[in-house]
Structure formats: C-alpha cells, structure tokens
Design a protein around this motif. Structure first.
Motif, PDB file in Angstrom:
ATOM      1  N   LYS A 122       6.993  11.539  47.372  1.00 16.37           N
ATOM      2  CA  LYS A 122       7.041  10.659  48.555  1.00 16.37           C
ATOM      3  C   LYS A 122       6.430  11.344  49.787  1.00 16.37           C
ATOM      4  CE  LYS A 122      10.977   7.878  47.014  1.00 16.37           C
ATOM      5  NZ  LYS A 122      10.912   8.301  45.611  1.00 16.37           N
ATOM      6  N   ILE A 123       5.358  12.091  49.547  1.00 18.79           N
ATOM      7  CA  ILE A 123       4.617  12.722  50.637  1.00 18.79           C
ATOM      8  C   ILE A 123       3.424  11.836  50.971  1.00 18.79           C
ATOM      9  CG2 ILE A 123       3.232  14.750  51.291  1.00 18.79           C
ATOM     10  CD1 ILE A 123       5.024  16.393  49.402  1.00 18.79           C
ATOM     11  N   VAL A 124       3.154  11.647  52.238  1.00 21.94           N
ATOM     12  CA  VAL A 124       2.070  10.758  52.676  1.00 21.94           C
ATOM     13  C   VAL A 124       0.899  11.607  53.179  1.00 21.94           C
ATOM     14  CG1 VAL A 124       1.384   8.904  54.228  1.00 21.94           C
ATOM     15  CG2 VAL A 124       3.723   8.962  53.306  1.00 21.94           C
ATOM     16  N   GLY A 125      -0.214  11.574  52.427  1.00 20.31           N
ATOM     17  CA  GLY A 125      -1.427  12.255  52.879  1.00 20.31           C
ATOM     18  C   GLY A 125      -1.614  13.635  52.276  1.00 20.31           C
ATOM     19  N   TYR A 126      -2.891  13.959  52.041  1.00 19.74           N
ATOM     20  CA  TYR A 126      -3.225  15.263  51.474  1.00 19.74           C
ATOM     21  C   TYR A 126      -2.888  16.410  52.417  1.00 19.74           C
ATOM     22  CZ  TYR A 126      -5.884  12.685  47.927  1.00 19.74           C
ATOM     23  OH  TYR A 126      -6.258  11.842  46.905  1.00 19.74           O
ATOM     24  N   ASP A 127      -3.047  16.174  53.711  1.00 16.30           N
ATOM     25  CA  ASP A 127      -2.786  17.248  54.672  1.00 16.30           C
ATOM     26  C   ASP A 127      -1.312  17.673  54.639  1.00 16.30           C
ATOM     27  OD1 ASP A 127      -2.094  14.759  55.672  1.00 16.30           O
ATOM     28  OD2 ASP A 127      -2.537  15.278  57.758  1.00 16.30           O
ATOM     29  N   LYS A 128      -0.416  16.692  54.581  1.00 14.20           N
ATOM     30  CA  LYS A 128       1.022  17.015  54.528  1.00 14.20           C
ATOM     31  C   LYS A 128       1.383  17.683  53.201  1.00 14.20           C
ATOM     32  CE  LYS A 128       2.942  13.713  57.854  1.00 14.20           C
ATOM     33  NZ  LYS A 128       1.638  13.332  58.455  1.00 14.20           N
ATOM     34  N   TYR A 129       0.724  17.269  52.131  1.00 11.89           N
ATOM     35  CA  TYR A 129       1.000  17.882  50.833  1.00 11.89           C
ATOM     36  C   TYR A 129       0.543  19.349  50.826  1.00 11.89           C
ATOM     37  CZ  TYR A 129       1.345  18.359  45.746  1.00 11.89           C
ATOM     38  OH  TYR A 129       1.678  18.765  44.468  1.00 11.89           O
ATOM     39  N   VAL A 130      -0.609  19.606  51.410  1.00  8.24           N
ATOM     40  CA  VAL A 130      -1.102  20.985  51.505  1.00  8.24           C
ATOM     41  C   VAL A 130      -0.115  21.848  52.276  1.00  8.24           C
ATOM     42  CG1 VAL A 130      -2.851  22.465  52.567  1.00  8.24           C
ATOM     43  CG2 VAL A 130      -3.550  20.486  51.213  1.00  8.24           C
TER      44      VAL A 130
END
Length: 258
Positions: free
Chosen positions: A40-48
């Motif tokens: 439930k993470i939104v966006g590649y930047d937040k996942y990184v």
C-alpha cells in the motif's frame, strides 16, 4: 509514470547494483508494481525511500525481483541426458575432477542435484560445485538444505533414500552432499566471471533478461568454459544465435564451446 520508473531503475542500480534495464521491462515492472501495491505504498519515490530505511522490505524486494523458483532435477528428461551422455563425455575429456559452476543457483536445488548426478559416475570426494546467486537470502537457505516434499519430487528414489532425511514435513539434504558445494554471491550482469569450467549450469533465469543482456551473459559463459566444455540451460531458453555467441549446439539444452 514512465519517468518515475526511469528514476526508480536508477535508484535501484545505486542501491542494489541490480540493473533493471537488463530485464524485460513490461514483465519486471508488473512484478514490482504488484509488490508496491501489496505494501500500500503510493509511488516509486516513496517505495525507494522505504527500501533505504526498512531492511526487511529491502531483502523482500531483492528476493522477489530475482525470481527464485527452483526444484531438484527440474525437467527430469534433460537431467537424464546429462547423466547418460554429457557427464560421461566430459569425464572422458577432462577426467574425474570436473570443474562445475551452478550459476543463479537459487535455494541450492540445482547444485545439490548436480552433486547427486555426478555421484553416479565419480566418488563424492572428487566432486566440487561452485554455486552462485545474486540473492544472499536464498544462499543462506541453500546452506541450510531443508526442502519441501514437492521440491524433491523428481529426485530418483535411490538418491532420496541415500541423501535425504525427513525432518517433520520437510527433507534435509545430507552433509555429505552439502560439503561438495561452495556458495558465493555473484551478479551475472555485473561481476567478473570465473574461468576454466568444464560444465556451467544456468537454467530458467535468462528468460527474464532482455535479448541484449542474454547474449552478453551467453558470451561470458562461453569465455568461462574450457574448450570442449558444456553449457546446460533451461527448457525455455534455447540459444537461437548460438554460433554468434560462441557455441556449437549439442541439443536444445546443451551447448558446447568448440
């Protein structure tokens, strides 16, 4: 979104040394998007950012994208060819102390299968398998040597009796087999390849690579083999341009360095 994924690939390369440009993008991006959604993470930047701060999340990511699916004697008919044709030919050519590399070995099913296959032809103390994988977590599992009933289903019955012990619902490979394998981390897309091998086994991994990355890996495998050495690949990985990358075709799954 495309720009975001380009950013993600650059960040992952810096963070893990895994170059996602060498993997088929549509397939890999779908896997990564599924994993991100799961958390439930939104966006590649937040996942990184999460990967940089959460060790468990980082290790899950590496294991997930390196696609660790394995089993003993996978595609048994091909192992029969290895047993009855390839190994005897290699022993005749190079002697009993064959130099063998199991590349992208996952949880150890393949190198341990190689030990058992070779043990039909030479004593265990003549066998030495060099086994490598990108994922240190699966290497740790391989060193433990504990497997499900399903993963050992294709092991010949005499080998099951000789080299496995049931531990609850699982099966443990014998220390005698484990002792013949040396495990090490290795990135097929980045690291230096060892040389002088008589047999290299790398199965059901390169199907996820781009054609360019795949060709480069095959060329490096060819350089890693001694003249007359053999490459054993998976059932979905025929080398259509085998001459261009340096091989002669033995059959659909075995390629020889001329």
């Amino acid at each position: 979104m495309a720009y975001d994924y380009e950013y993600f690939k650059r960040e992952i390369l810096a963070l893990t040394t895994i170059d996602l440009n060498c993997y088929k993008e549509k397939q890999m991006k779908r896997r990564i998007d599924t994993l991100i959604s799961k958390h439930k993470i939104v966006g590649y930047d937040k996942y990184v950012q999460a990967l940089k701060t959460d060790r468990a999340l980082f290790e899950e990511f590496v294991s997930y994208i390196t696609i660790n699916v394995s089993e003993f004697y996978r595609n048994p008919e091909q192992w029969k060819i290895l047993d009855t044709q390839i190994i005897p030919e290699l022993i005749q050519k190079f002697g009993k102390n064959l130099k063998v590399w199991s590349a992208a070995c996952s949880t150890g099913d393949e190198p341990y299968s190689l030990v058992m296959a070779l043990s039909r032809h030479v004593p265990l103390d003549h066998i030495r398998i060099f086994a490598t994988d990108l994922d240190k977590q699966v290497i740790a599992k391989a060193k433990v040597g504990l497997y499900s009933e399903k993963s050992i289903a294709a092991v010949p019955e005499d080998m099951k009796r000789k080299y496995f012990t049931q531990v609850g619902p699982s099966y443990k490979i014998s220390d005698a087999v484990k002792a013949r394998v040396e495990f090490k981390e290795h990135n097929l897309l980045k690291d230096t390849y060892p040389s002088g091998y008589h047999l290299i086994v790398c199965r059901n991994v390169l199907i996820y690579f781009t054609e360019e990355a795949k060709d480069e890996v095959f060329r490096k495998f060819c350089r890693s083999l001694a003249v007359g050495g053999m490459l054993f690949i998976g059932s979905t990985e025929q080398i259509m341009n085998y001459k261009d990358v340096g091989f002669e075709r033995k059959n659909s799954f075995f390629y020889q360095k001329p």
